[in-house]
Scaffold this motif. Structure first.
Motif, short mmCIF file in Angstrom:
data_model
loop_
_atom_site.label_atom_id
_atom_site.label_comp_id
_atom_site.label_asym_id
_atom_site.label_seq_id
_atom_site.Cartn_x
_atom_site.Cartn_y
_atom_site.Cartn_z
N VAL A 68 0.84 -1.20 0.00
CA VAL A 68 0.00 0.00 0.00
C VAL A 68 0.88 1.25 0.00
N GLN A 69 1.99 1.23 0.71
CA GLN A 69 3.00 2.30 0.81
C GLN A 69 2.54 3.51 1.63
N ALA A 70 1.31 3.98 1.42
CA ALA A 70 0.78 5.10 2.20
C ALA A 70 -0.74 5.05 2.11
N ALA A 71 -1.40 5.63 3.12
CA ALA A 71 -2.85 5.62 3.13
C ALA A 71 -3.44 6.93 2.58
N SER A 72 -2.58 7.90 2.32
CA SER A 72 -3.03 9.19 1.78
C SER A 72 -3.04 9.14 0.26
N ASP A 73 -4.18 9.43 -0.34
CA ASP A 73 -4.26 9.43 -1.80
C ASP A 73 -3.35 10.49 -2.42
N LYS A 74 -3.20 11.62 -1.72
CA LYS A 74 -2.31 12.66 -2.23
C LYS A 74 -0.87 12.16 -2.30
N VAL A 75 -0.43 11.49 -1.25
CA VAL A 75 0.93 10.96 -1.24
C VAL A 75 1.08 9.87 -2.30
N THR A 114 6.46 14.66 0.41
CA THR A 114 5.23 15.46 0.48
C THR A 114 4.27 14.99 1.57
N GLU A 115 4.69 14.02 2.38
CA GLU A 115 3.81 13.48 3.43
C GLU A 115 3.70 14.47 4.59
N THR A 116 2.47 14.90 4.90
CA THR A 116 2.23 15.78 6.03
C THR A 116 1.89 14.94 7.27
N THR A 123 -2.16 6.85 7.57
CA THR A 123 -1.44 5.58 7.49
C THR A 123 -1.51 4.82 8.81
N LEU A 124 -1.37 5.53 9.92
CA LEU A 124 -1.49 4.89 11.23
C LEU A 124 -2.88 4.27 11.41
N ALA A 125 -3.90 4.98 10.94
CA ALA A 125 -5.27 4.46 11.05
C ALA A 125 -5.44 3.18 10.24
N LEU A 126 -4.76 3.11 9.10
CA LEU A 126 -4.85 1.91 8.26
C LEU A 126 -4.21 0.71 8.97
N ILE A 127 -3.08 0.93 9.63
CA ILE A 127 -2.42 -0.14 10.38
C ILE A 127 -3.35 -0.67 11.47
N GLN A 128 -4.00 0.25 12.17
CA GLN A 128 -4.90 -0.14 13.25
C GLN A 128 -6.14 -0.86 12.73
N LYS A 129 -6.57 -0.50 11.54
CA LYS A 129 -7.79 -1.08 10.97
C LYS A 129 -7.62 -2.56 10.65
N TYR A 130 -6.49 -2.94 10.08
CA TYR A 130 -6.36 -4.28 9.52
C TYR A 130 -5.51 -5.27 10.32
N THR A 131 -4.66 -4.82 11.22
CA THR A 131 -3.80 -5.73 11.98
C THR A 131 -3.11 -6.73 11.04
N THR A 146 15.02 9.79 -9.89
CA THR A 146 13.56 9.83 -9.78
C THR A 146 13.10 11.23 -9.41
N PRO A 147 11.85 11.59 -9.75
CA PRO A 147 11.33 12.91 -9.35
C PRO A 147 11.41 13.13 -7.84
N ALA A 148 11.16 12.08 -7.06
CA ALA A 148 11.18 12.22 -5.59
C ALA A 148 12.56 12.59 -5.07
N ALA A 149 13.60 12.19 -5.80
CA ALA A 149 14.96 12.50 -5.36
C ALA A 149 15.25 13.99 -5.42
N ARG A 150 14.48 14.72 -6.24
CA ARG A 150 14.68 16.17 -6.38
C ARG A 150 13.78 16.98 -5.45
N MET A 151 12.90 16.29 -4.72
CA MET A 151 11.99 16.99 -3.81
C MET A 151 12.69 17.34 -2.50
N LYS A 152 12.19 18.36 -1.83
CA LYS A 152 12.72 18.74 -0.53
C LYS A 152 12.38 17.65 0.48
N LYS A 153 13.38 17.17 1.18
CA LYS A 153 13.20 16.05 2.09
C LYS A 153 12.67 16.49 3.45
N ILE A 154 11.93 15.61 4.09
CA ILE A 154 11.50 15.82 5.46
C ILE A 154 12.72 15.58 6.36
#
Length: 300
Positions: A68-75, A114-116, A123-131, A146-154
């Motif tokens: 799944v990688q992330a639960a946010s559709d934007k991410v 880009t993950e806020t 994502t945490l809610a998804l982990i809790q939902k399915y165990t 990759t495009p992500a490599a040029r993004m500002k990192k968290i």
């Protein structure tokens, strides 16, 4: 059976993964099991009903790795993933309904540029939902080019904190507690890392540890679950003996009866394939038979 993305099989040659699997289950030798490798949600969504039928086959583990990688559709969109969280959940929910005891494994990436914080909470809610019994949690790592490599990192400390929070939730979940006392059939295939137990897997591909008794390796055994942990169960053998016979016929949705008779198998594959497709299926079948002979000579 695995590849970089198993679900994408055949898209370039006009066939599909279910078509391959319906042929493949015919030639799985008695006493052996097939486990499917990783597949991304977009490709499995096209064949949910067929995949459920295959996972219910007696010689196929009821197990599937769907990242799944992330639960946010934007991410997910920023990652260039071709699916939404809702589509991932559709895969999981359908298989849990149609395949009794199915195990779904998945992957997470924490700290995509880009993950806020709000995205991460989804994502945490998804982990809790399915165990999820099996969950691979990774920190974002920029792949060169990759495009992500040029993004500002968290900041690294924030990424580590998110990874820690996700891991803490996962480590507090015990997916096998309700299986205590169950009687299960397992196939013993390896030695545990502690060198004191054999490892067997049940139909759901759960890891079951049993004592290292002579003659157990390679056998199908009936065990009673007497202890459960985070990633394993321990069983007491209550029935020993030869590999149990699994039904050698199976019907697909098109009412095609599968048989392990080699002549019947070859004739059937010829009717449904041609050219190199037929050759590929036949070669895989011969390889399985050779591996099975080696297996029998080694463990019998």
């Amino acid at each position: 059976m695995t590849s970089e993305d198993t679900g994408a099989y055949g898209r370039d040659i006009g066939v599909s993964l279910p078509e391959l699997l319906y042929e493949f289950v015919e030639i799985i030798p008695e006493g052996c099991m097939l486990r499917l490798g990783m597949t991304n949600p977009p490709y499995i969504l096209e064949h949910l009903q067929d995949i459920a039928i295959i996972l219910n086959h007696p010689r196929v583990y009821s197990f599937l790795h769907v990242p799944v990688q992330a639960a946010s559709d934007k991410v997910l969109d920023d990652m260039k993933r071709e699916y939404t969280c809702a589509e991932f959940c559709r895969v999981v929910d359908y298989l849990k309904t149609e395949v009794p005891g199915v195990t779904i494994a998945t992957d997470l990436i924490c700290g995509f540029p880009t993950e806020t914080e709000e995205d991460f909470l989804e994502t945490l809610a998804l982990i809790q939902k399915y165990t999820f019994p099996s969950l691979f949690i990774n920190q974002f790592f920029p792949r060169p080019g990759t495009p992500a490599a040029r993004m500002k990192k968290i900041p690294a400390d924030k990424v580590k904190l998110r990874t820690k929070k996700a891991s803490e939730i996962f480590q507090k979940q015990f997916p096998y507690t309700h299986k205590l006392g169950e009687v299960q059939t397992i196939l013993v295939t390896e030695i545990a890392t502690d060198k004191k137990h054999y490892v067997g897997h049940n139909k759901s591909y759960d890891q079951v540890l049993i004592p290292m008794e002579e003659g157990y390796m390679g056998q199908r055994l009936t065990v009673k679950i007497e202890e459960t942990g985070k990633h394993w169960m321990k069983g007491r053998v209550i029935e020993e003996g030869e590999v149990q016979t699994i039904p050698s016929t199976y019907s697909n949705p098109n009412k095609v009866a599968f048989s392990l008779n080699p002549y019947t198998m070859v004739q059937h594959i010829k009717q449904r394939t041609n050219g190199w497709n037929f050759v590929a299926v036949l070669v895989v079948g011969v390889m399985f038979q050779l591996l099975y002979i080696l297996y029998r000579n080694t463990y019998r």
